[in-house]
Motif scaffolding. Structure first.
Motif, PDB file in Angstrom:
ATOM      1  N   THR A   1       1.521   5.090   1.467  1.00  0.00           N
ATOM      2  CA  THR A   1       1.413   5.533   2.857  1.00  0.00           C
ATOM      3  C   THR A   1       0.937   6.974   2.982  1.00  0.00           C
ATOM      4  OG1 THR A   1       3.167   4.012   3.586  1.00  0.00           O
ATOM      5  CG2 THR A   1       2.694   5.883   5.010  1.00  0.00           C
TER       6      THR A   1
ATOM      7  N   LYS B   1      -4.604   1.937   2.029  1.00  0.00           N
ATOM      8  CA  LYS B   1      -3.399   2.738   2.267  1.00  0.00           C
ATOM      9  C   LYS B   1      -2.909   2.485   3.694  1.00  0.00           C
ATOM     10  CE  LYS B   1      -4.943   6.429  -0.845  1.00  0.00           C
ATOM     11  NZ  LYS B   1      -6.215   5.776  -1.207  1.00  0.00           N
TER      12      LYS B   1
ATOM     13  N   PRO C   1       0.822  -1.218   0.000  1.00  0.00           N
ATOM     14  CA  PRO C   1       0.000   0.000   0.000  1.00  0.00           C
ATOM     15  C   PRO C   1       0.855   1.266   0.000  1.00  0.00           C
ATOM     16  CG  PRO C   1       0.145  -0.838   2.225  1.00  0.00           C
ATOM     17  CD  PRO C   1       0.898  -1.817   1.359  1.00  0.00           C
TER      18      PRO C   1
END
Length: 508
Positions: A235, A269, A233
């Motif tokens: 960040t 995320k 993901p």
């Protein structure tokens, strides 16, 4: 306890290009910086574009700065580096499952790997019954039986069983809520990958590890192989500075963030929390912060490990661990900045965790009950906070107030630890004097709803102020119930008035 060197956590590079200053509505008095691709000429605060220069590593290979989450996944996938969007096979350090999802995961494991298959590592699987425990529902009880049979068959080392439902203290192995028990029993360690068949597994990110929830199918595969395919993901970075006012708790911080970015704002995320405010938080408060990243859609939440982390782990684990920290040149999708000293107590109004409002704006909302418990708000410090409000007021509650400690240890703390400034009184004594219900047996309680005989479940349409994490229709029971999410401070203050109440009414 394995010794490990402590690296200083890096800070984001802030300078004069590519960040605009957006403001909260005036009622919140908090500022946020968000990275943008384009900016107008009216920029107030700015930041440089993320660095593209690649400096050679000592080995001569190319190395790009990585975030904490990227570095953990790179290490776990035996790669020198990874980037957001990469799909990598990750080696799992710990897999947790419980009585709701465990039977399904076990069924998939046996179907795909064979009835006589063995799990990949009996010491890396942690099984914790916690959701539907203190009930006469036969199907709920059968789920725990399935877990017990499987753990006996597989010789699982960490199965926190419960057999006597009439007296939880007669079950020395029983712990309670999985996310709190994982931390208390030393299964959360910096730099590791922890997966669980529960969305709030992200709680463990407070320890500087990658922790996220997975489904039964993925869990079945992990049971057989110890691996999982993950997409790395991007960040989001949340920098929180300023001294925490004594009427705020971490629950207020995460409600502020979710209210700002929405329940979809961090979808797949990583949410990285840094700053002086975060550094000042205890481990339990850090757990609260990471616990609700999934309410913003986050894949995981993570906080850099520091002395607070290591002190908590001392005596809880003998497994060596290696903390990691974000590189100075790490790339973040966005960065948000908060001055926490200006924040006020918050609630999330029905029926969404991002329906943020100031507690004082909801003072006309009459309530029917208060619930203090769950993985979010049922830890020792949560009950200490509630007791502090009751003690300061010297009054009795005006609505039924239900107390559900997360684990056996929390329950014992409630009955044994003196509350500061009370003259030696424990939480349980203060709760009794305030007219609260007797603290219940530790479990997830009414948070998810559960069978109709679940303690404190809403079996009719009522308005509740709760320290839990979700207020969707049907949570805690009745589909027409209304839940106001709040910190233990706000929940206790509301119990004393019978209305949603700003805790400053009693704490100042």
């Amino acid at each position: 306890m394995a010794s490990s060197s402590i690296a200083s956590s890096s800070t984001a590079f802030i300078n004069k290009k590519d960040v605009g200053l957006s403001a909260f509505s005036s009622q919140h008095s908090i500022s946020v910086q968000t990275a943008k691709k384009r900016v107008s000429k009216k920029i107030v605060s700015v930041m440089t574009p993320q660095q593209t220069e690649r400096k050679p590593a000592t080995t001569g290979s190319v190395k790009t700065g990585m975030t904490m989450t990227e570095k953990i996944l790179a290490k776990a996938s035996d790669k020198p580096e990874v980037s957001p969007g990469d799909n990598v096979w990750v080696n799992v350090d710990v897999l947790m499952t419980h009585d709701v999802c465990g039977p399904g995961s076990i069924g998939i494991f046996k179907k795909e790997f064979g009835q006589n298959a063995k799990v990949w590592d009996r010491e890396k699987l942690v099984i914790i019954p916690d959701h539907y425990i203190f009930t006469t529902d036969e199907r709920a009880n059968r789920n725990v039986d399935i877990l017990r049979d499987f753990c006996t068959e597989q010789n699982i080392k960490y199965f926190y069983d419960i057999k006597d439902l009439g007296n939880f203290r007669a079950n020395p192995d029983y712990k309670g809520v999985c996310h709190v028990a994982l931390a208390q029993e030393g299964h959360c360690r910096p730099g590791e990958v922890l997966l669980g068949t529960d969305s709030h597994t992200c709680t463990a990110g407070a320890f500087g590890q990658f922790a996220t929830g997975i489904g039964n199918t993925d869990a079945g595969f992990v049971l057989g192989t110890g691996k999982i395919l993950l997409k790395v993901p991007p960040t989001l970075r949340f920098v929180m500075d300023g001294e925490m006012p004594d009427y705020l708790l971490a629950k207020d911080l995460i409600l502020q963030i979710i209210g700002e970015i929405s329940v979809a704002g961090a979808t797949y995320k990583a949410m990285e929390f840094v700053g002086s405010t975060v550094e000042s938080l205890s481990m339990e408060e850090r757990m609260t912060l990471c616990n609700m990243v999934v309410e913003a859609g986050g894949k995981n939440g993570v906080i850099p490990a520091d002395k607070t982390t290591y002190d908590y782990l001392e005596g809880r684990t003998s497994v060596p661990y290696e903390p990691v920290y974000s590189d100075e040149g790490a790339s973040y999708l966005k960065e948000y900045r908060f001055d926490i000293s200006k924040l006020e107590p918050l609630v999330a109004k029905p029926h969404s965790p991002d329906n943020r409002a100031l507690a004082r704006e909801c003072k006309d909302v009459k309530i029917d009950r208060v619930y203090i418990g769950s993985c979010t708000g049922g830890k020792t410090e949560d009950f200490m906070a509630a007791a502090k409000v009751f003690l300061a007021s010297g009054k009795k509650v005006k609505v039924p107030t239900f107390l559900v400690p997360a684990t056996q240890k929390v329950w014992m703390d409630v009955y044994s630890l003196p509350v500061p400034g009370s003259g030696g009184k424990t939480c349980s004594q203060i709760f009794e004097e305030a007219g609260c219900d007797t603290p219940a047996s530790p479990s997830c309680g009414a948070c998810l709803g559960g069978p109709k005989d679940t303690y404190a479940r809403m079996n009719e349409a009522q308005v509740c102020v709760s320290t839990t994490n979700r207020n969707f229709p049907g949570r805690m029971g009745h589909k027409e119930g209304q839940i106001y999410l709040a910190s233990p401070y706000t929940a206790a203050a509301s119990a004393l008035t019978g209305y949603v109440t700003d805790p400053r009414e009693f704490l100042q």
